[in-house]
Design an enzyme around this catalytic site. Sequence first.
Site, PDB file in Angstrom:
ATOM      1  N   HIS A 260       0.839  -1.207   0.000  1.00 50.27           N
ATOM      2  CA  HIS A 260       0.000   0.000   0.000  1.00 50.27           C
ATOM      3  C   HIS A 260       0.874   1.257   0.000  1.00 50.27           C
ATOM      4  O   HIS A 260       0.610   2.214  -0.743  1.00 50.27           O
ATOM      5  CB  HIS A 260      -0.908  -0.018   1.230  1.00 50.27           C
ATOM      6  N   GLU A 261       1.904   1.266   0.827  1.00 51.17           N
ATOM      7  CA  GLU A 261       2.775   2.446   0.904  1.00 51.17           C
ATOM      8  C   GLU A 261       3.567   2.643  -0.388  1.00 51.17           C
ATOM      9  O   GLU A 261       3.743   3.777  -0.854  1.00 51.17           O
ATOM     10  CB  GLU A 261       3.716   2.337   2.107  1.00 51.17           C
TER      11      GLU A 261
ATOM     12  N   GLU B 178      -6.414   7.132  -1.011  1.00 52.46           N
ATOM     13  CA  GLU B 178      -6.288   5.955  -0.145  1.00 52.46           C
ATOM     14  C   GLU B 178      -6.943   4.741  -0.796  1.00 52.46           C
ATOM     15  O   GLU B 178      -6.387   3.637  -0.765  1.00 52.46           O
ATOM     16  CB  GLU B 178      -6.911   6.232   1.224  1.00 52.46           C
TER      17      GLU B 178
ATOM     18  N   HIS C  91       1.463   4.375  -2.949  1.00 55.17           N
ATOM     19  CA  HIS C  91       1.445   5.840  -2.841  1.00 55.17           C
ATOM     20  C   HIS C  91       2.609   6.452  -3.622  1.00 55.17           C
ATOM     21  O   HIS C  91       2.466   7.483  -4.279  1.00 55.17           O
ATOM     22  CB  HIS C  91       1.534   6.269  -1.377  1.00 55.17           C
TER      23      HIS C  91
END
Length: 289
Positions: free
Chosen positions: A132-133, A210, A136
Amino acid sequence: MLNNTLRTFVLLAALTVLFIIVGDLIGGKSGATLALVIALFMNLSAYWFSDKLALAMSGARPVSEHEDPELHALVAKLARKAGLPKPRVYIIPAETPNAFATGRNPQNAAVAVTAGIRRLLTREELEGVLAHELAHIKNRDILISSIAAVIAGAISYLAYMGQWTLFFGGLGEDDEDRSHPLGLLAALVAIILAPIAASLIQLAISRSREYLADATGARICRCPLSLARALEKLEAWNRQLPLNVNPAQAQMFIVNPLSGETLMRLFSTHPPIEDRIAKLIEMAERERF
């Protein structure tokens, strides 16, 4: 993914239109230009040094491969899958489990995790969080949030300038339209409501990114359910033990570190966890990873 990308584009367009309207009502071309220049300078400075600022404010320290070989191996593996250079790896000395990514571009990126997250999550769940990071970073979310911050900041500066202009004797006496009573009323409404509207749009962009990072991260690690399980655990812990961070930093983390407080959805930096988990479960069923 396409829906969230389109939503971000629409929200940025709405923010831009709002800036144009407010600029015309309050400051005219010269006032709007001045507000944009001030906001651009401040936010681009923050963008350029985003990694250093975020890491320093969170108390993160670099962690070497010798200290945590498993964490480094996971980050390296996921970075290869995402087609990214391996970011620098940091640890935050806090028991509340959470994580964030920062950096103005993939070449200057860093990933930070708390000490608590290393103890709480399984390897597969941690892999989902790290994916997930990295999403980003891959999606250039620091850049997008900086663009939104520039426009929203310019709108706030315009409103602030308008307050002082009204205080010192009126708004736009040199402009017939804006010196008209209806024009003054419209400007007064804009001064009060425009910064609120800009903040709401900026927060909506944050929530949209997100959702997109969840979807992109699930494809990187190829296990949406691992990320879903991790989000459920992180939300529960952050409600019990909120992380002590500056509220301005809250949007960086994978789950809201201030979620021990009751937040209205419109004023939240993150989508509801139950919605994020539901979308990940639906994705796992649909795409059969």
